[in-house]
Write a protein that holds these residues in place. Structure first.
Motif, PDB file in Angstrom:
ATOM      1  N   THR A 222       0.690  -1.356   0.001  1.00  0.00           N
ATOM      2  CA  THR A 222      -0.111  -0.082  -0.049  1.00  0.00           C
ATOM      3  C   THR A 222       0.921   1.289  -0.041  1.00  0.00           C
ATOM      4  OG1 THR A 222      -1.659  -1.130   1.348  1.00  0.00           O
ATOM      5  CG2 THR A 222      -2.060   1.164   0.981  1.00  0.00           C
ATOM      6  N   GLY A 223       1.872   1.264   0.812  1.00  0.00           N
ATOM      7  CA  GLY A 223       2.875   2.427   0.661  1.00  0.00           C
ATOM      8  C   GLY A 223       3.573   2.666  -0.389  1.00  0.00           C
ATOM      9  N   ALA A 224       3.920   1.531  -1.135  1.00  0.00           N
ATOM     10  CA  ALA A 224       4.689   1.507  -2.527  1.00  0.00           C
ATOM     11  C   ALA A 224       3.766   2.271  -3.399  1.00  0.00           C
ATOM     12  CB  ALA A 224       5.322   0.464  -2.599  1.00  0.00           C
ATOM     13  N   VAL A 225       2.209   1.655  -3.658  1.00  0.00           N
ATOM     14  CA  VAL A 225       1.578   2.209  -4.576  1.00  0.00           C
ATOM     15  C   VAL A 225       0.984   3.717  -4.555  1.00  0.00           C
ATOM     16  CG1 VAL A 225      -0.885   1.727  -5.418  1.00  0.00           C
ATOM     17  CG2 VAL A 225       0.613  -0.243  -4.939  1.00  0.00           C
ATOM     18  N   ALA A 226       0.941   3.879  -3.201  1.00  0.00           N
ATOM     19  CA  ALA A 226       0.596   5.335  -2.886  1.00  0.00           C
ATOM     20  C   ALA A 226       1.868   6.320  -3.228  1.00  0.00           C
ATOM     21  CB  ALA A 226       0.364   5.424  -1.455  1.00  0.00           C
ATOM     22  N   SER A 227       2.902   5.889  -2.939  1.00  0.00           N
ATOM     23  CA  SER A 227       4.131   6.660  -3.203  1.00  0.00           C
ATOM     24  C   SER A 227       4.349   6.861  -4.775  1.00  0.00           C
ATOM     25  CB  SER A 227       5.296   5.870  -2.665  1.00  0.00           C
ATOM     26  OG  SER A 227       6.443   6.556  -2.927  1.00  0.00           O
ATOM     27  N   VAL A 228       4.129   5.695  -5.547  1.00  0.00           N
ATOM     28  CA  VAL A 228       4.044   5.913  -6.976  1.00  0.00           C
ATOM     29  C   VAL A 228       3.132   6.985  -7.541  1.00  0.00           C
ATOM     30  CG1 VAL A 228       3.833   4.637  -8.999  1.00  0.00           C
ATOM     31  CG2 VAL A 228       5.254   3.526  -7.380  1.00  0.00           C
ATOM     32  N   PHE A 229       1.786   6.819  -7.138  1.00  0.00           N
ATOM     33  CA  PHE A 229       0.768   7.775  -7.577  1.00  0.00           C
ATOM     34  C   PHE A 229       1.270   9.177  -7.064  1.00  0.00           C
ATOM     35  CE2 PHE A 229      -1.832   3.836  -8.345  1.00  0.00           C
ATOM     36  CZ  PHE A 229      -2.356   4.226  -9.505  1.00  0.00           C
ATOM     37  N   LEU A 230       1.705   9.286  -6.067  1.00  0.00           N
ATOM     38  CA  LEU A 230       1.832  10.612  -5.513  1.00  0.00           C
ATOM     39  C   LEU A 230       3.115  11.055  -6.331  1.00  0.00           C
ATOM     40  CD1 LEU A 230       1.091  10.264  -1.583  1.00  0.00           C
ATOM     41  CD2 LEU A 230      -0.244  11.740  -3.333  1.00  0.00           C
ATOM     42  N   GLY A 231       4.110  10.463  -6.280  1.00  0.00           N
ATOM     43  CA  GLY A 231       5.427  11.087  -7.195  1.00  0.00           C
ATOM     44  C   GLY A 231       4.901  11.379  -8.530  1.00  0.00           C
ATOM     45  N   PHE A 232       4.349  10.483  -9.401  1.00  0.00           N
ATOM     46  CA  PHE A 232       3.887  10.915 -10.760  1.00  0.00           C
ATOM     47  C   PHE A 232       2.949  11.979 -10.752  1.00  0.00           C
ATOM     48  CE2 PHE A 232       5.875   6.747 -11.838  1.00  0.00           C
ATOM     49  CZ  PHE A 232       6.541   7.294 -12.985  1.00  0.00           C
ATOM     50  N   GLY A 233       2.070  12.118  -9.791  1.00  0.00           N
ATOM     51  CA  GLY A 233       1.147  13.145  -9.576  1.00  0.00           C
ATOM     52  C   GLY A 233       1.982  14.413  -9.477  1.00  0.00           C
ATOM     53  N   SER A 234       2.833  14.533  -8.625  1.00  0.00           N
ATOM     54  CA  SER A 234       3.611  15.684  -8.180  1.00  0.00           C
ATOM     55  C   SER A 234       4.525  16.048  -9.523  1.00  0.00           C
ATOM     56  CB  SER A 234       4.428  15.488  -7.121  1.00  0.00           C
ATOM     57  OG  SER A 234       3.854  15.037  -5.977  1.00  0.00           O
ATOM     58  N   LEU A 235       5.104  14.962 -10.305  1.00  0.00           N
ATOM     59  CA  LEU A 235       5.931  15.185 -11.498  1.00  0.00           C
ATOM     60  C   LEU A 235       4.886  15.882 -12.510  1.00  0.00           C
ATOM     61  CD1 LEU A 235       8.172  14.933 -13.181  1.00  0.00           C
ATOM     62  CD2 LEU A 235       7.134  12.837 -13.843  1.00  0.00           C
ATOM     63  N   PHE A 236       3.884  15.427 -12.930  1.00  0.00           N
ATOM     64  CA  PHE A 236       2.643  16.092 -13.798  1.00  0.00           C
ATOM     65  C   PHE A 236       2.501  17.677 -13.114  1.00  0.00           C
ATOM     66  CE2 PHE A 236       2.409  11.714 -15.560  1.00  0.00           C
ATOM     67  CZ  PHE A 236       3.016  12.013 -16.733  1.00  0.00           C
ATOM     68  N   LEU A 237       2.393  17.952 -11.958  1.00  0.00           N
ATOM     69  CA  LEU A 237       1.898  19.089 -11.457  1.00  0.00           C
ATOM     70  C   LEU A 237       2.901  20.031 -11.587  1.00  0.00           C
ATOM     71  CD1 LEU A 237       0.053  20.653  -9.760  1.00  0.00           C
ATOM     72  CD2 LEU A 237       0.871  20.051  -7.687  1.00  0.00           C
TER      73      LEU A 237
END
Length: 78
Positions: free
Chosen positions: A55-70
């Protein structure tokens, strides 16, 4: 002999950046919220390390790519 190369372009169209940013950040925050709820409502003995790490890894990936696109939407090219 002149070598002409192709310009580097994004595999994702730039028009999709705001939408991808919003969706990935929302999904990442929802997974983070479910992780927090799981941690606070389960007892120490019933917790699963594999579930926590996944769960932590999946959340980290989504938040990381979301921050990148932001950042890309705001004009900060990383």
């Amino acid at each position: 002999m002149a070598v002409s190369g192709k310009p580097i372009s994004s595999p994702v169209p730039e028009a999709w950046y705001p939408t991808l940013s919003a969706f990935m950040l929302v999904i990442g925050l929802m997974i983070t919220a479910s992780f927090f709820i799981y941690e606070t409502t389960s007892s120490k003995r019933s917790r699963s390390l594999a579930k926590e790490l996944t769960t932590g890894a999946v959340a980290s990936v989504f938040l990381g790519f979301g921050s990148l696109f932001l950042l890309l939407v705001c004009g900060v090219y990383v």
